[in-house]
Design a protein around this motif. Structure first.
Motif, PDB file in Angstrom:
ATOM      1  N   MET A 147       0.841  -1.201   0.000  1.00  7.83           N
ATOM      2  CA  MET A 147       0.000   0.000   0.000  1.00  7.83           C
ATOM      3  C   MET A 147       0.873   1.246   0.000  1.00  7.83           C
ATOM      4  SD  MET A 147      -2.835   1.330   2.786  1.00  7.83           S
ATOM      5  CE  MET A 147      -3.993   0.021   2.411  1.00  7.83           C
ATOM      6  N   THR A 171       0.721   5.327   0.660  1.00  8.48           N
ATOM      7  CA  THR A 171      -0.099   6.372   1.270  1.00  8.48           C
ATOM      8  C   THR A 171       0.583   7.723   1.129  1.00  8.48           C
ATOM      9  OG1 THR A 171      -1.049   4.844   2.890  1.00  8.48           O
ATOM     10  CG2 THR A 171      -1.174   7.190   3.399  1.00  8.48           C
ATOM     11  N   LYS A 172      -0.195   8.710   0.677  1.00  8.71           N
ATOM     12  CA  LYS A 172       0.310  10.082   0.583  1.00  8.71           C
ATOM     13  C   LYS A 172      -0.764  11.040   1.089  1.00  8.71           C
ATOM     14  CE  LYS A 172       3.430   9.402  -3.372  1.00  8.71           C
ATOM     15  NZ  LYS A 172       3.851   9.913  -4.705  1.00  8.71           N
ATOM     16  N   GLU A 173      -0.297  12.183   1.609  1.00  9.02           N
ATOM     17  CA  GLU A 173      -1.227  13.232   2.027  1.00  9.02           C
ATOM     18  C   GLU A 173      -1.038  14.442   1.111  1.00  9.02           C
ATOM     19  OE1 GLU A 173      -1.562  16.375   5.612  1.00  9.02           O
ATOM     20  OE2 GLU A 173      -1.569  14.269   6.268  1.00  9.02           O
ATOM     21  N   THR A 191       1.304  12.769   9.237  1.00 11.33           N
ATOM     22  CA  THR A 191       1.810  11.999   8.105  1.00 11.33           C
ATOM     23  C   THR A 191       3.303  12.274   7.956  1.00 11.33           C
ATOM     24  OG1 THR A 191      -0.318  12.178   6.971  1.00 11.33           O
ATOM     25  CG2 THR A 191       1.593  11.625   5.616  1.00 11.33           C
ATOM     26  N   ASN A 239       5.879  11.913   2.766  1.00 11.44           N
ATOM     27  CA  ASN A 239       4.641  11.512   2.100  1.00 11.44           C
ATOM     28  C   ASN A 239       3.630  12.651   2.011  1.00 11.44           C
ATOM     29  OD1 ASN A 239       5.742   9.003   1.896  1.00 11.44           O
ATOM     30  ND2 ASN A 239       4.401   8.000   3.356  1.00 11.44           N
ATOM     31  N   ARG A 296      -5.812  12.547   2.553  1.00 17.55           N
ATOM     32  CA  ARG A 296      -4.929  11.408   2.811  1.00 17.55           C
ATOM     33  C   ARG A 296      -5.404  10.240   1.949  1.00 17.55           C
ATOM     34  NH1 ARG A 296      -3.820   9.705   8.932  1.00 17.55           N
ATOM     35  NH2 ARG A 296      -6.064   9.231   8.869  1.00 17.55           N
ATOM     36  N   HIS A 356      -4.925   6.458   0.483  1.00 21.74           N
ATOM     37  CA  HIS A 356      -4.358   5.113   0.618  1.00 21.74           C
ATOM     38  C   HIS A 356      -4.665   4.358  -0.668  1.00 21.74           C
ATOM     39  CE1 HIS A 356      -4.192   5.845   5.011  1.00 21.74           C
ATOM     40  NE2 HIS A 356      -5.405   6.342   4.859  1.00 21.74           N
ATOM     41  N   CYS A 357      -3.655   3.884  -1.338  1.00 20.80           N
ATOM     42  CA  CYS A 357      -3.831   3.160  -2.595  1.00 20.80           C
ATOM     43  C   CYS A 357      -3.180   1.786  -2.487  1.00 20.80           C
ATOM     44  CB  CYS A 357      -3.220   3.948  -3.750  1.00 20.80           C
ATOM     45  SG  CYS A 357      -3.179   3.042  -5.303  1.00 20.80           S
ATOM     46  N   SER A 358      -3.937   0.753  -2.827  1.00 23.55           N
ATOM     47  CA  SER A 358      -3.414  -0.609  -2.733  1.00 23.55           C
ATOM     48  C   SER A 358      -3.764  -1.394  -3.996  1.00 23.55           C
ATOM     49  CB  SER A 358      -4.002  -1.323  -1.508  1.00 23.55           C
ATOM     50  OG  SER A 358      -3.544  -2.664  -1.445  1.00 23.55           O
ATOM     51  N   GLU A 377       0.511   1.394  -8.338  1.00 22.37           N
ATOM     52  CA  GLU A 377       0.211   2.336  -7.256  1.00 22.37           C
ATOM     53  C   GLU A 377       0.797   3.717  -7.540  1.00 22.37           C
ATOM     54  OE1 GLU A 377      -0.157  -0.943  -3.607  1.00 22.37           O
ATOM     55  OE2 GLU A 377       1.549   0.423  -3.681  1.00 22.37           O
ATOM     56  N   HIS A 437      -1.457   7.167  -8.057  1.00 21.32           N
ATOM     57  CA  HIS A 437      -1.207   8.397  -7.300  1.00 21.32           C
ATOM     58  C   HIS A 437      -0.953   9.579  -8.239  1.00 21.32           C
ATOM     59  CE1 HIS A 437      -1.294   7.985  -2.947  1.00 21.32           C
ATOM     60  NE2 HIS A 437      -0.953   6.720  -3.107  1.00 21.32           N
TER      61      HIS A 437
END
Length: 325
Positions: free
Chosen positions: A1, A3-5, A129, A133, A185, A187-189, A200, A204
């Motif tokens: 996964m 994750t970025k904000e 965060t 990220n 925020r 979350h990509c999986s 991914e 993003h």
């Protein structure tokens, strides 16, 4: 996964953007729909959450086959879509995206809107965060997708007739008033071996472009929605949703005679020559070292091969015509 904000500032107040967000999403979805692709709204209705209170839940199908890179289009159906469910408890929203064709793919986006310039480090309340990220998106100076560029939406020269805001110049985030920030925020999986990292990162990048375009348009269209009530924008939203859904239905009806590309939920592996020939695949002739054997042996072998070919051909045909899961 991965994750970025993302933090996107705008020269608006959080209260103003409650209307602007609904207007922008509706108009942008309508503009991007057509030719069999775009956004189909399945439901849009009031919803109450025990923690966040009264809000709205929206479920959509986003058809986007042509927007995918070539390497990804090779293994997906022609009518590929993502299902999006959004819970809007403004100024906090949750959005989830999934795809039944790819069960190990999902996106979750949490959003919080604040009247600041993007310097808050723990708006979601569960710890900041990591700095690496956190990505700031500048709606004025960040590279903009060329296909979406319009002079009227260039905020470096834009001026709002109703509010007198604009143009936005260098360091506008530190000097503009009012100012707010959209904290997202994401979350990509995509847990598929061999494709996870590449996919991914692509997702993003696509999300970043969408956020840049959407927030920039919300500001550029300020004079179109400023002064609307919540009832006004909900009516506008309803009218455009019906219009957008009709665009997709009309395209589908116009293309109903087109031959669809077959889709399979199982991989097919065929290696014997008989089955390959049945599928129209021609194999290269390879000399047989045993060709010098007696004619009686050859005849027997030919008969056996013919019988085997018929059996394998029937089996192959049965597999290819099986109903996908």
């Amino acid at each position: 996964m991965l994750t970025k904000e993302y933090r996107i500032c705008m020269p608006l107040t959080v209260e103003e953007y409650k209307i602007g967000q609904l207007y922008m999403i509706s108009k942008h979805s309508s503009e991007q729909s057509g030719g069999g692709e775009g956004v189909e709204v399945l439901r849009n209705e009031p919803n109450t959450h025990p923690q966040h209170g009264d809000g709205q839940v929206t479920e959509k199908r986003i058809y986007l086959s042509s927007k995918l890179p070539d390497w990804m289009r090779r293994f997906i159906p022609r009518m590929f879509y993502v299902t999006e469910t959004a819970w809007n408890f403004y100024p906090y929203t949750i959005t989830g995206q999934s795809c039944s064709f790819i069960p190990k793919f999902h996106i979750r986006i949490e959003t919080k809107f604040e009247n600041d310039n993007g310097e808050s480090d723990n708006v979601f309340g569960d710890g900041p965060t990591p700095k690496g990220n956190v990505c700031f998106i500048d709606i004025v100076s960040d590279p903009y997708p060329e296909k979406h560029y319009r002079k009227s939406e260039d905020l470096s020269s834009w001026v709002s007739a109703k509010t007198g805001r604009g143009p936005l110049v260098a360091s506008w985030r530190q000097s503009s008033q009012p100012i707010m920030c959209s904290y997202k925020r994401v979350h990509c999986s995509f847990e598929v071996y061999g494709f996870q990292t590449r996919t991914e990162e692509f997702i993003h990048k696509s999300i970043r472009d969408i956020l840049l375009v959407g927030h920039r348009q919300a500001v550029a269209w300020l004079d179109e929605w400023h002064g609307m009530s919540l009832e006004d924008v909900r009516m506008y939203e309803k009218d455009l949703q019906e219009e957008t859904n009709n665009k997709l239905k009309n395209t589908e009806n116009n293309n109903k005679d087109a031959v669809p590309r077959p889709t399979f939920s199982r991989s097919i592996s065929v290696t014997d020559e008989c089955s390959l020939n049945k599928m129209g695949v021609r194999t290269a002739a390879i000399p047989n070292p045993a060709a010098s054997s007696s004619s009686s042996t050859s005849s027997s072998s030919s008969s056996s091969k013919s019988s085997s070919c018929s059996s394998m051909g029937a089996l192959s045909k049965g597999r290819l015509n099986s109903t996908p899961e």
